[in-house]
Design a protein around this motif. Structure first.
Motif, PDB file in Angstrom:
ATOM      1  N   GLU A 304      37.104  41.812 -43.113  1.00 17.51           N
ATOM      2  CA  GLU A 304      37.907  42.721 -43.923  1.00 17.51           C
ATOM      3  C   GLU A 304      39.402  42.681 -43.589  1.00 17.51           C
ATOM      4  O   GLU A 304      40.218  43.001 -44.443  1.00 17.51           O
ATOM      5  CB  GLU A 304      37.357  44.146 -43.828  1.00 17.51           C
ATOM      6  CG  GLU A 304      35.999  44.220 -44.521  1.00 17.51           C
ATOM      7  CD  GLU A 304      35.441  45.625 -44.643  1.00 17.51           C
ATOM      8  OE1 GLU A 304      34.306  45.741 -45.123  1.00 17.51           O
ATOM      9  OE2 GLU A 304      36.132  46.578 -44.256  1.00 17.51           O
ATOM     10  N   LEU A 309      41.142  44.339 -46.729  1.00 21.16           N
ATOM     11  CA  LEU A 309      40.452  45.598 -46.964  1.00 21.16           C
ATOM     12  C   LEU A 309      40.528  46.528 -45.764  1.00 21.16           C
ATOM     13  O   LEU A 309      40.209  47.704 -45.856  1.00 21.16           O
ATOM     14  CB  LEU A 309      38.976  45.333 -47.304  1.00 21.16           C
ATOM     15  CG  LEU A 309      38.757  44.542 -48.591  1.00 21.16           C
ATOM     16  CD1 LEU A 309      37.328  44.032 -48.669  1.00 21.16           C
ATOM     17  CD2 LEU A 309      39.081  45.392 -49.801  1.00 21.16           C
ATOM     18  N   PRO A 329      44.785  43.391 -51.060  1.00 19.88           N
ATOM     19  CA  PRO A 329      43.663  42.504 -51.399  1.00 19.88           C
ATOM     20  C   PRO A 329      44.029  41.536 -52.519  1.00 19.88           C
ATOM     21  O   PRO A 329      43.663  40.368 -52.479  1.00 19.88           O
ATOM     22  CB  PRO A 329      42.569  43.474 -51.846  1.00 19.88           C
ATOM     23  CG  PRO A 329      42.875  44.746 -51.143  1.00 19.88           C
ATOM     24  CD  PRO A 329      44.368  44.798 -51.016  1.00 19.88           C
ATOM     25  N   LEU A 330      44.812  42.031 -53.493  1.00 16.90           N
ATOM     26  CA  LEU A 330      45.154  41.179 -54.625  1.00 16.90           C
ATOM     27  C   LEU A 330      45.991  39.974 -54.200  1.00 16.90           C
ATOM     28  O   LEU A 330      45.720  38.849 -54.607  1.00 16.90           O
ATOM     29  CB  LEU A 330      45.891  41.990 -55.696  1.00 16.90           C
ATOM     30  CG  LEU A 330      46.254  41.221 -56.960  1.00 16.90           C
ATOM     31  CD1 LEU A 330      45.016  40.641 -57.619  1.00 16.90           C
ATOM     32  CD2 LEU A 330      46.998  42.113 -57.942  1.00 16.90           C
ATOM     33  N   ILE A 333      43.775  37.540 -52.496  1.00 13.22           N
ATOM     34  CA  ILE A 333      42.960  36.816 -53.469  1.00 13.22           C
ATOM     35  C   ILE A 333      43.801  35.716 -54.108  1.00 13.22           C
ATOM     36  O   ILE A 333      43.379  34.570 -54.236  1.00 13.22           O
ATOM     37  CB  ILE A 333      42.436  37.786 -54.563  1.00 13.22           C
ATOM     38  CG1 ILE A 333      41.371  38.711 -53.980  1.00 13.22           C
ATOM     39  CG2 ILE A 333      41.867  37.008 -55.751  1.00 13.22           C
ATOM     40  CD1 ILE A 333      41.015  39.886 -54.872  1.00 13.22           C
ATOM     41  N   HIS A 339      35.720  36.084 -51.193  1.00 13.37           N
ATOM     42  CA  HIS A 339      35.023  36.934 -50.230  1.00 13.37           C
ATOM     43  C   HIS A 339      33.620  37.255 -50.723  1.00 13.37           C
ATOM     44  O   HIS A 339      33.453  37.757 -51.830  1.00 13.37           O
ATOM     45  CB  HIS A 339      35.843  38.233 -50.081  1.00 13.37           C
ATOM     46  CG  HIS A 339      35.270  39.211 -49.104  1.00 13.37           C
ATOM     47  ND1 HIS A 339      35.525  40.552 -49.178  1.00 13.37           N
ATOM     48  CD2 HIS A 339      34.460  39.042 -48.034  1.00 13.37           C
ATOM     49  CE1 HIS A 339      34.884  41.175 -48.183  1.00 13.37           C
ATOM     50  NE2 HIS A 339      34.248  40.275 -47.483  1.00 13.37           N
ATOM     51  N   MET A 347      29.929  46.619 -52.374  1.00 11.33           N
ATOM     52  CA  MET A 347      31.250  45.999 -52.456  1.00 11.33           C
ATOM     53  C   MET A 347      31.314  44.793 -53.379  1.00 11.33           C
ATOM     54  O   MET A 347      32.361  44.462 -53.899  1.00 11.33           O
ATOM     55  CB  MET A 347      31.687  45.551 -51.059  1.00 11.33           C
ATOM     56  CG  MET A 347      31.797  46.674 -50.058  1.00 11.33           C
ATOM     57  SD  MET A 347      31.755  46.024 -48.381  1.00 11.33           S
ATOM     58  CE  MET A 347      33.425  45.394 -48.246  1.00 11.33           C
ATOM     59  N   LYS A 362      36.926  38.478 -60.887  1.00 16.47           N
ATOM     60  CA  LYS A 362      38.077  37.842 -60.235  1.00 16.47           C
ATOM     61  C   LYS A 362      38.918  37.105 -61.263  1.00 16.47           C
ATOM     62  O   LYS A 362      40.127  37.035 -61.148  1.00 16.47           O
ATOM     63  CB  LYS A 362      37.596  36.880 -59.139  1.00 16.47           C
ATOM     64  CG  LYS A 362      37.146  37.556 -57.851  1.00 16.47           C
ATOM     65  CD  LYS A 362      38.282  37.841 -56.916  1.00 16.47           C
ATOM     66  CE  LYS A 362      37.922  38.776 -55.776  1.00 16.47           C
ATOM     67  NZ  LYS A 362      37.162  38.133 -54.702  1.00 16.47           N
TER      68      LYS A 362
ATOM     69  N   ASN B 230      32.360  51.655 -59.477  1.00 14.48           N
ATOM     70  CA  ASN B 230      32.214  51.296 -58.065  1.00 14.48           C
ATOM     71  C   ASN B 230      33.596  51.052 -57.468  1.00 14.48           C
ATOM     72  O   ASN B 230      34.134  49.958 -57.508  1.00 14.48           O
ATOM     73  CB  ASN B 230      31.343  50.048 -57.906  1.00 14.48           C
ATOM     74  CG  ASN B 230      31.047  49.749 -56.446  1.00 14.48           C
ATOM     75  OD1 ASN B 230      31.689  50.279 -55.545  1.00 14.48           O
ATOM     76  ND2 ASN B 230      30.073  48.898 -56.200  1.00 14.48           N
ATOM     77  N   ARG B 232      34.725  50.969 -54.437  1.00 11.91           N
ATOM     78  CA  ARG B 232      34.847  50.050 -53.303  1.00 11.91           C
ATOM     79  C   ARG B 232      34.858  48.602 -53.794  1.00 11.91           C
ATOM     80  O   ARG B 232      35.638  47.791 -53.318  1.00 11.91           O
ATOM     81  CB  ARG B 232      33.676  50.291 -52.356  1.00 11.91           C
ATOM     82  CG  ARG B 232      33.709  49.490 -51.093  1.00 11.91           C
ATOM     83  CD  ARG B 232      34.212  50.310 -49.915  1.00 11.91           C
ATOM     84  NE  ARG B 232      34.192  49.502 -48.692  1.00 11.91           N
ATOM     85  CZ  ARG B 232      35.269  48.921 -48.184  1.00 11.91           C
ATOM     86  NH1 ARG B 232      36.431  49.049 -48.776  1.00 11.91           N
ATOM     87  NH2 ARG B 232      35.178  48.214 -47.076  1.00 11.91           N
ATOM     88  N   ALA B 233      33.982  48.311 -54.762  1.00 15.68           N
ATOM     89  CA  ALA B 233      33.941  46.952 -55.298  1.00 15.68           C
ATOM     90  C   ALA B 233      35.258  46.636 -55.995  1.00 15.68           C
ATOM     91  O   ALA B 233      35.805  45.544 -55.834  1.00 15.68           O
ATOM     92  CB  ALA B 233      32.773  46.792 -56.260  1.00 15.68           C
ATOM     93  N   GLN B 235      38.128  47.708 -55.329  1.00 17.43           N
ATOM     94  CA  GLN B 235      39.106  47.424 -54.284  1.00 17.43           C
ATOM     95  C   GLN B 235      38.931  45.996 -53.760  1.00 17.43           C
ATOM     96  O   GLN B 235      39.894  45.267 -53.577  1.00 17.43           O
ATOM     97  CB  GLN B 235      38.910  48.432 -53.157  1.00 17.43           C
ATOM     98  CG  GLN B 235      40.057  48.521 -52.206  1.00 17.43           C
ATOM     99  CD  GLN B 235      39.670  49.299 -50.961  1.00 17.43           C
ATOM    100  OE1 GLN B 235      38.502  49.648 -50.758  1.00 17.43           O
ATOM    101  NE2 GLN B 235      40.638  49.554 -50.125  1.00 17.43           N
ATOM    102  N   CYS B 236      37.677  45.600 -53.571  1.00 19.24           N
ATOM    103  CA  CYS B 236      37.393  44.247 -53.092  1.00 19.24           C
ATOM    104  C   CYS B 236      37.875  43.193 -54.083  1.00 19.24           C
ATOM    105  O   CYS B 236      38.212  42.090 -53.691  1.00 19.24           O
ATOM    106  CB  CYS B 236      35.902  44.060 -52.850  1.00 19.24           C
ATOM    107  SG  CYS B 236      35.297  44.949 -51.432  1.00 19.24           S
ATOM    108  N   MET B 237      37.851  43.520 -55.376  1.00 12.08           N
ATOM    109  CA  MET B 237      38.282  42.546 -56.381  1.00 12.08           C
ATOM    110  C   MET B 237      39.806  42.537 -56.532  1.00 12.08           C
ATOM    111  O   MET B 237      40.331  41.932 -57.452  1.00 12.08           O
ATOM    112  CB  MET B 237      37.675  42.855 -57.756  1.00 12.08           C
ATOM    113  CG  MET B 237      36.195  43.040 -57.796  1.00 12.08           C
ATOM    114  SD  MET B 237      35.235  41.641 -57.255  1.00 12.08           S
ATOM    115  CE  MET B 237      33.661  42.470 -57.058  1.00 12.08           C
ATOM    116  N   GLY B 238      40.485  43.300 -55.696  1.00 12.13           N
ATOM    117  CA  GLY B 238      41.938  43.277 -55.737  1.00 12.13           C
ATOM    118  C   GLY B 238      42.555  44.307 -56.660  1.00 12.13           C
ATOM    119  O   GLY B 238      43.739  44.250 -56.942  1.00 12.13           O
ATOM    120  N   VAL B 239      41.760  45.241 -57.149  1.00 14.41           N
ATOM    121  CA  VAL B 239      42.306  46.278 -58.026  1.00 14.41           C
ATOM    122  C   VAL B 239      42.987  47.338 -57.166  1.00 14.41           C
ATOM    123  O   VAL B 239      42.429  47.764 -56.155  1.00 14.41           O
ATOM    124  CB  VAL B 239      41.182  46.924 -58.860  1.00 14.41           C
ATOM    125  CG1 VAL B 239      41.719  48.067 -59.702  1.00 14.41           C
ATOM    126  CG2 VAL B 239      40.506  45.888 -59.738  1.00 14.41           C
TER     127      VAL B 239
END
Lengths: 521, 357
Positions: A304, A309, A329-330, A333, A339, A347, A362, B230, B232-233, B235-239
């Protein structure tokens, strides 16, 4: 020895249906006192639902259960307990803020309003000494490691008088040494006439732990074997219904320049406790670096901090030579990092959105999926269809919501998305956790394919077998630090196990080989 | 006890349409029983209500008058609810939007050319409404403060603040003691096209259509969808989750604020008692009953408005309390909430046999 033992437990013709699925289809099961039965099968083979029937969580649609020859109805976990059936679930059912002793008596009916904690603790100590289940009854659950928590669960069941102990994938969270201890505990229990059923999809454990093995495939019982009369290859074949390659095809790695570099990276958890204590790590293009370790030693945080994250409190993270420490995170990416997160449901996907939408999560920022701010549904559908075919995602349609797919297909959906969008680094946390053999194979092959496409792969796994077959190098983490690194070709499982338990590499080598061998690994 | 509900493998499209319709019918039935208890003939009452809301063009324009703020607040609440952000503060956002609009209309008019006055009034009302919703969004994303309480409490702040103004500082000295400000200059009046029905209707419909496109087809809508389903997801995708929540809530509150600005510029032409008449709460019903679909929301707003107007009508015609309309509104929500279970779950019959065993 009696010539014919009577089974302590018999399940006859158990059928359990869920909408659209038959989880168990006329399954028979026999368990003898003093024996360990392994229940082997792929994900979705019906192992857990069969055991949930036995533990009183599900009601079978058909079938009968006999305990010591008598027909019983198990309508609730309480009924199961009264019959001496105790289940240790995969996700422990413990209250973190209470002590071991409190957890053990929690929910018991014959406890006084003001419980006699002294007596209870004494009894717990007796049991724990007898079975070598080392736990401090006064410790709080949150203070315990995962392995210790599992011991608490087992203790709890014994305390409650379990004669039949059900263990749902008990070794998934344990070090090799801890697994060994668990094996001793089981043997001690069975030597006293108690019996155990344990669910697994690992062949080695079946061989090591059990007396009998029953293999389930697609809800049906395929075979019953005496463990001594079978071997891992045969079991694997029965389990998936075809021959499985245990070693995946892999050319030697041809590492190029470093693409992901961590320099003395530090990070804290929400409580401000350090979880990464100066991690140095390099992943080069064209290699897979495996991270071994017992879950909870900083591996998740490691993935993370790389993906933005989790905040980095010290040190640097570089991607392709560019500073990426604490970037969003963006931007990470966009720097080319994809990830595969450790918790795929929480997640990795949005369960309530379609497979197609999840596949573009993505890519949606780019043409032609999005054109002047609006999303092109036709392009999304085309892209999704292509991914579904390429990665063999088994789904009724691309419009199906992801949460209705099996774990393996959810993971393939994530894999498809992350690999399609990968621009240099793939960070994969426990990518095959809980997947069946077929899906595991697909995931592992894809990791290798990424490496061969000159991407750098960081693979975090608790499955040593996986690390040894997939990774080129393996680093071992313990309490937020890297204990050492080994090449996977000549790696030694015992050595890695020692490092996983916190012994630094040099000491581990001495301990294992004796001092004269310390230099040549 | 055995679980009687089983999760469906896929959402039932039939249930999505059927549940609101059946809920409405059930609420008719329940209200009918209530009417019977009051000694009124349910069928005649319903007929009178329908007549009151749709029976003539002038009645219908009154329904539209009430539908406009319900559309706007309903759409605003829809945006927030799509994010699982429980904005129950549309009432306060509406009122404060009205207050801000009033401020501009009354005190800025000398400095603003006539043709710019009305747009400025509306925009400023929307802006302040937006900020009033942005505040709890900021508190939530920054400090994790629960939005339900904050948005609810801010309603009272806004409503009492408005009261303070029209009873006090802004009270019209020539108002014969009636609580309200003086009338706006004509340049700040929103044109009406028939009866009291005003052009805000077309604005609201246009916003509804655009919002549907934004929420269902745009990149931003996709991100909001991910966050709502979701976080958390996402956030993981960069949003950027926090920024998007604040932005969405600014928009949510702006729509309520616009509704308030429309009310003062088109209906009362002043800030006065009666601006806070519950549109912001009914908006919650509009959002749920439309299943968070902006286009459906437009129609549901008309239906809810019809209940209000029809309720007034039965009071005049049949001597029944006007609150009857509100009672019916409330009664729709219960079967609706219960019924939404059926879109995701279905009842398993086998269990019954098992119990009989």
């Amino acid at each position: 020895m009696e010539t014919e033992k009577k089974p302590i437990l018999e399940m006859r013709g158990i059928t359990k249906r869920f909408p659209g699925v038959v989880a168990n289809d006329g399954v028979d099961l026999e368990l003898f006192p003093g024996e360990v039965l392994a229940l082997l099968g792929e994900n979705g083979a019906g192992k857990s639902s069969l055991m949930n029937v036995l533990a009183g969580l599900y009601r079978p649609d058909e079938g009968e259960i006999y305990i010591r020859g008598e027909r019983v109805n198990i309508d609730s976990p309480r009924d199961a307990m009264a019959l001496g059936i105790g289940m240790v679930h995969q996700n422990f059912m413990l209250v973190e803020t209470m002590t071991v002793a409190e957890n053990i008596i929690l929910g018991l009916r014959d406890i006084k309003t003001v419980p006699d904690m002294g007596g209870i603790i004494k009894k717990i100590r007796q049991i724990s000494e007898h079975y070598k289940l080392k736990v401090d009854p006064k410790a709080y659950i949150w203070q315990l490691s995962v392995g210790e928590q599992q011991r608490v669960e087992i203790l709890k069941q014994i305390y409650r008088g379990a004669e039949i102990l059900i263990l749902d994938e008990p070794t998934a969270v344990l070090t090799p040494q801890e697994s060994e201890e668990l094996n001793h505990i089981l043997q001690q229990m069975t030597s006293e006439g108690k019996s155990a059923i344990f669910i697994t999809h690992k062949m080695e454990e079946v061989i090591d732990f059990s007396d009998w093995v029953r293999v389930l495939h697609q809800g049906k019982l395929v075979t019953v074997k005496k463990t001594a009369e079978t071997n891992p290859q045969e079991l694997a074949r029965l389990m998936v219904g075809r021959e499985v390659l245990f070693r995946i095809e892999k050319k030697p790695a041809q590492p190029k320049e470093p693409v992901l570099v961590l320099e003395q990276v530090q990070a804290n958890n929400e409580k401000g406790m350090p979880v990464l204590k100066g991690v140095d790590l390099q992943v080069r293009r064209g290699e897979i670096v495996g991270v071994a370790g017992v879950a909870g030693n900083g591996q998740t945080e490691l993935t993370e901090v790389i993906t933005g994250l989790h905040p980095v409190s010290g040190g640097r993270v570089l991607v392709d030579g560019k500073e990426m420490t604490n970037r969003s995170p963006l931007s990470i990416i966009k720097a080319g990092v994809s990830h595969i997160p450790s918790d795929r449901i929480a997640m990795g996907v949005v369960g309530d959105m379609s497979v197609a939408n999840n596949l573009v999560m993505k890519g949606y920022r780019k043409e032609p999926i999005t054109h002047s701010g609006l999303m092109n549904l036709r392009k999304i559908a085309e892209f999704a269809q292509r991914m579904v075919e390429l990665f063999r995602i088994s789904t009724p349609s691309t419009a199906t919501r992801v949460k209705f797919l099996s774990g393996g297909n959810i993971q393939k959906t994530i894999l498809a998305r992350e690999i399609d969008s990968c621009g240099g680094v793939l960070v994969a946390a426990y990518p095959s956790r809980g997947l069946d053999v077929g899906a595991t194979e697909a995931v592992r092959n894809e990791m290798v394919a990424q490496r061969d496409r000159d991407n750098g792969v960081l693979l975090v796994s608790e499955d040593l077998e996986e690390l040894l077959t997939v990774a080129d190098r393996i680093v071992v983490m313990f309490e937020g630090q890297i204990m050492g690194e080994v090449q996977s070709e000549d790696a030694n499982v015992e050595l890695i196990g020692l490092m996983m338990a916190g012994v630094p590499k040099e000491r581990a080598e001495k301990q294992y080989y004796g001092s004269d061998h310390a230099t040549d690994v | 006890m055995q679980l009687m509900f089983e999760k469906r493998k896929s959402l039932s499209r039939k249930a999505i349409v059927l549940v609101p319709v059946v809920s409405f019918l059930v609420s008719l039935l329940l209200s009918g029983i209530l009417l019977a208890i009051f000694g009124a003939n349910p069928m005649r009452t319903f007929a009178a209500m329908f007549n009151g809301a749709f029976g003539s063009w002038s009645n219908f324009t009154e329904t539209l008058v009430k539908a406009i703020p319900l559309m706007l607040t309903g759409l605003g609440v829809t945006i927030a609810f799509r994010l699982r952000f429980w904005n129950i503060g549309a009432e306060g956002q509406l009122v404060l939007g009205g207050v801000a609009a009033t401020w501009v209309a009354l005190f800025w008019s000398p400095f603003i050319p006539d043709f710019l006055l009305l747009p400025t009034v509306i925009l400023f009302g929307s802006l302040v409404g937006g900020l009033w919703a942005g505040l709890p969004a900021y508190l939530k994303t920054k400090l994790g403060v629960d939005e339900t309480l904050v948005t609810l409490m801010l309603n009272y702040v806004a409503i009492l603040f408005a009261e303070g103004l029209y009873y006090g500082a802004w009270r019209d000295p020539q108002g014969y003691g009636f609580p309200g400000t003086r009338e706006f200059p004509q340049a700040a009046w929103l044109p009406r096209f028939s009866g009291r029905a005003h052009v805000g209707l077309f604005v609201a419909i246009a916003i509804g259509l655009i919002l549907w496109l934004v929420l269902n087809r745009s990149k931003w809508g996709f991100e909001l969808n991910m966050i709502g389903k979701n976080q958390r997801a996402a956030q993981c995708m960069g949003v950027n989750v926090k920024r998007n929540i604040v932005l969405a809530l600014l928009l949510s509150g702006a729509l309520a604020g616009m509704a308030g600005a429309f009310e003062v510029t088109a209906i009362s032409h002043r800030l006065q008692q009666g601006l806070a008449m519950g549109y912001g709460y009914t908006a919650i019903i509009v959002a749920w009953l439309s299943q968070l679909n902006p286009i459906a929301g437009l129609f549901v707003a008309v239906l809810m408005a019809a209940l209000l107007v029809g309720g007034d009508q039965v009071q005049m015609m049949m001597g029944l309390p006007a609150a009857m309309g509100l009672v019916m509104q409330g009664m729709i929500l219960f079967p609706m909430l219960a019924g939404s279970l059926f879109t995701e779950y279905r009842i398993k019959r086998i269990d019954k046999q098992e119990h009989a065993e």
